[in-house]
Write a protein that holds these residues in place. Structure first.
Motif, PDB file in Angstrom:
ATOM      1  N   ARG A 161      70.571  71.095  45.400  1.00  0.00           N
ATOM      2  CA  ARG A 161      72.031  71.099  45.203  1.00  0.00           C
ATOM      3  C   ARG A 161      72.416  71.179  43.735  1.00  0.00           C
ATOM      4  NH1 ARG A 161      71.499  65.794  47.723  1.00  0.00           N
ATOM      5  NH2 ARG A 161      70.869  64.414  46.060  1.00  0.00           N
ATOM      6  N   TYR A 162      71.555  70.708  42.818  1.00  0.00           N
ATOM      7  CA  TYR A 162      71.869  70.817  41.400  1.00  0.00           C
ATOM      8  C   TYR A 162      71.174  72.036  40.772  1.00  0.00           C
ATOM      9  CZ  TYR A 162      71.721  70.039  36.407  1.00  0.00           C
ATOM     10  OH  TYR A 162      71.810  70.222  35.055  1.00  0.00           O
ATOM     11  N   ALA A 166      72.270  75.334  38.313  1.00  0.00           N
ATOM     12  CA  ALA A 166      72.190  74.941  36.898  1.00  0.00           C
ATOM     13  C   ALA A 166      71.753  76.126  36.033  1.00  0.00           C
ATOM     14  CB  ALA A 166      71.185  73.798  36.748  1.00  0.00           C
ATOM     15  N   GLY A 194      67.217  66.364  47.612  1.00  0.00           N
ATOM     16  CA  GLY A 194      68.327  67.148  47.083  1.00  0.00           C
ATOM     17  C   GLY A 194      68.440  68.565  47.594  1.00  0.00           C
TER      18      GLY A 194
END
Ligand code: ADP
Ligand code: GLC
Length: 486
Positions: A161-162, A166, A194
């Motif tokens: 999710r990050y 990024a 995640g």
């Protein structure tokens, strides 16, 4: 198209095991020797690997300079933030980062059974690697992941999710050292570290109802390599693809096979401190003493019979299911066998049983013992490696360098490095995965053993040949340079 980068290309290798810090098998040999070999080609090539128990002390004892970097590398897994100290570890030819988080890297390197909990060290290593550029203030152009234990890194770039959003400045390479180990976890565990729900689909991790770490990494990486051209072909077939053959075929344009190299400084009979005597292709006298010491280690008198050695993990891959049924017939053919390794209990037991049945012909050592393995390579007449499959194999390369003639099955990297015919003849090769095919090769080897001149020629040919990274490291560098600069 590849864009031009300013200055030296920067590569971060990430591996769960790497010589001289830790070792289970050939992955450690490669992860410890490829980064320095790239350094010699003017790349800024570094390694990230866990500080398994004893690693920091051993590195200090070996004279590496260790400095702890101020910021820790972090990753969130199951509602907990793990924070690892990162030790910069510099020594001759090696720039490494040792990731220290004792609650995760308490060893042994690989768990017996992979579960969402026992996978946590590998999830952390992978996610912490993505935090490393920030922590170490060093931004690689390429992150090179080695095998399933670092697959979560590439996979995170696709579905975390990050990390999927990024900004990043690097491309990724994923090397398959062994497709038999893919890292399977329950699909429900993906959210723990995640991964967004869309990652659980068939275009992501999903594999027969499980989450397959390697599958997701293959999809998400910019390039995939494997460790020999032969294995690169085999993994794209139904038979050799371990369930991922179709996927690999669909990814073929980004797949290549690059043969492993050997650290020929560490593996050198002319300077190996574990050998009782040094030798080289133009002065072979010392090999006779190594052979004598090997016979003594087995409790044997020299009676002129040839010694076949085997060093390796006792796993199905390594061909014990054809070697064991051939043992009795090999002893009847006047062979001696020095077998060392560890792994599956039934193979360990069968080797020990054969050793007690034929004490003057079969010797078994169960366990990991590097000095003894070096004596085995040095003292052996032949090196036997009847693998069912073999991505590359370093043992046969070490054997060639130490003048133990390889007797191997024609598969994967063994087929690419050992030849029974033609000008590169350096060993004995058999086609079928059967005791009979193996025994035919043994009987051809025995004929050569009886001919001193032919033996000497084979041994010296193998010892003279260059099996180092000099051939292959430039191919990796070329691959990195072909990737898009971000
Ligand atoms: P794999 O990685 O599949 O185990 P390789 O042939 O690539 O096979 O590499 C195996 C490496 O591990 C070699 O360096 C070999 O000498 C070493 N090795 C395997 N088993 C043992 C053992 N029992 N003791 C010492 N070294 C071992
Ligand atoms: C794997 C393979 C072996 C290979 C090694 C290093 O463990 O089984 O064939 O040589 O990785 O790439």
């Amino acid at each position: 198209m590849a864009l031009k980068r300013a200055g030296r290309i920067k590569i971060l290798h990430v591996s769960p095991e790497a010589v001289p810090f830790s070792k289970v098998g050939g992955l450690a040999d490669v992860a410890g020797s490829l980064p320095p070999a790239l350094g010699e080609l003017d790349a800024d090539s570094r390694l990230l690997t866990p500080a398994w128990p004893g690693v920091l002390d051993a590195a200090a004892d070996r004279g590496f300079k260790l400095t702890r970097i101020t910021r820790k590398a972090e990753a969130a897994i199951r509602w907990r933030i793990y924070r690892g100290s990162v030790w910069k570890c510099s020594g001759p030819g090696m720039e490494a980062y040792l990731l220290d988080e004792p609650s995760l890297f308490g060893g042994p390197v690989y768990p017996d059974e992979l579960t969402p909990y026992s996978a946590t060290p590998f999830l952390f290593l992978s996610l912490a690697a993505l935090d490393l550029p920030e922590a170490a203030r060093w931004a690689p152009d390429v992150i090179h992941c080695h095998d399933w234990g670092t697959a979560p890194l590439s996979a995170a770039l696709g579905w975390h999710r990050y990390f999927r959003e990024a900004p990043r400045s690097f491309s990724t390479v994923f090397t398959i050292h062994n497709l038999a180990h893919q890292g399977l976890l329950p699909l429900e565990s993906l959210g723990d570290w995640g991964i967004d729900p869309d990652g659980a689909g068939v275009d992501g991790f999903e594999f027969f109802g499980m989450a397959n770490l390697m599958k997701a990494a293959l999809i998400a990486s910019d390039a995939i390599t494997t460790v020999s051209p032969g294995y690169a072909g085999e993994i794209m077939t139904e038979e050799g693809g371990e369930g991922l053959g179709g996927l690999l075929r669909s990814l073929a344009p980004k797949v290549s096979g690059i043969l492993n190299g050997l650290d020929d400084q560490s593996w050198n009979p002319a300077s190996d401190p574990c050998l009782p005597a040094a030798y080289s292709h133009n002065n072979m006298a010392g090999k006779a003493l190594c052979r004598q010491k090997l016979l003594e280690a087995a409790g044997w008198e020299d009676d002129g019979r040839p010694v076949f050695v085997s060093v390796g993990r006792m796993a199905e891959q390594k061909g014990l299911s054809i070697l064991l049924p051939a043992l009795e017939r090999m002893t009847a053919m006047n062979c001696r066998l020095f077998i060392m390794g560890s792994g599956q209990a039934e193979y360990e037991g069968a080797v020990l049983k054969a050793a007690s049945r034929f004490p003057d012909s079969v010797f078994g050592h169960i366990g990991y013992d590097e000095p003894l393995s070096r004596l085995a390579y040095g003292g052996g007449d032949f090196f036997i490696m009847p693998s069912r499959f073999e991505p590359c194999g370093l043992s046969q390369l070490i054997a060639l360098r130490y003048g133990a003639i390889p007797v191997v099955r024609a598969v994967g990297g063994l087929k690419d490095t050992v030849f029974e015919e033609g000008p590169d003849k350096n060993g004995f090769v058999f086609p079928d995965y059967s005791p009979e095919s193996l025994l035919e090769a043994v009987s051809r080897a025995l004929k050569t053993f009886a001919d001193k001149g032919a033996m000497a020629k084979l041994i010296s040919g193998g010892m003279k040949k260059d099996y180092s990274w000099r051939q292959s490291a430039p191919l990796y560098k070329k691959l990195y340079e072909s990737l898009p600069a971000r």
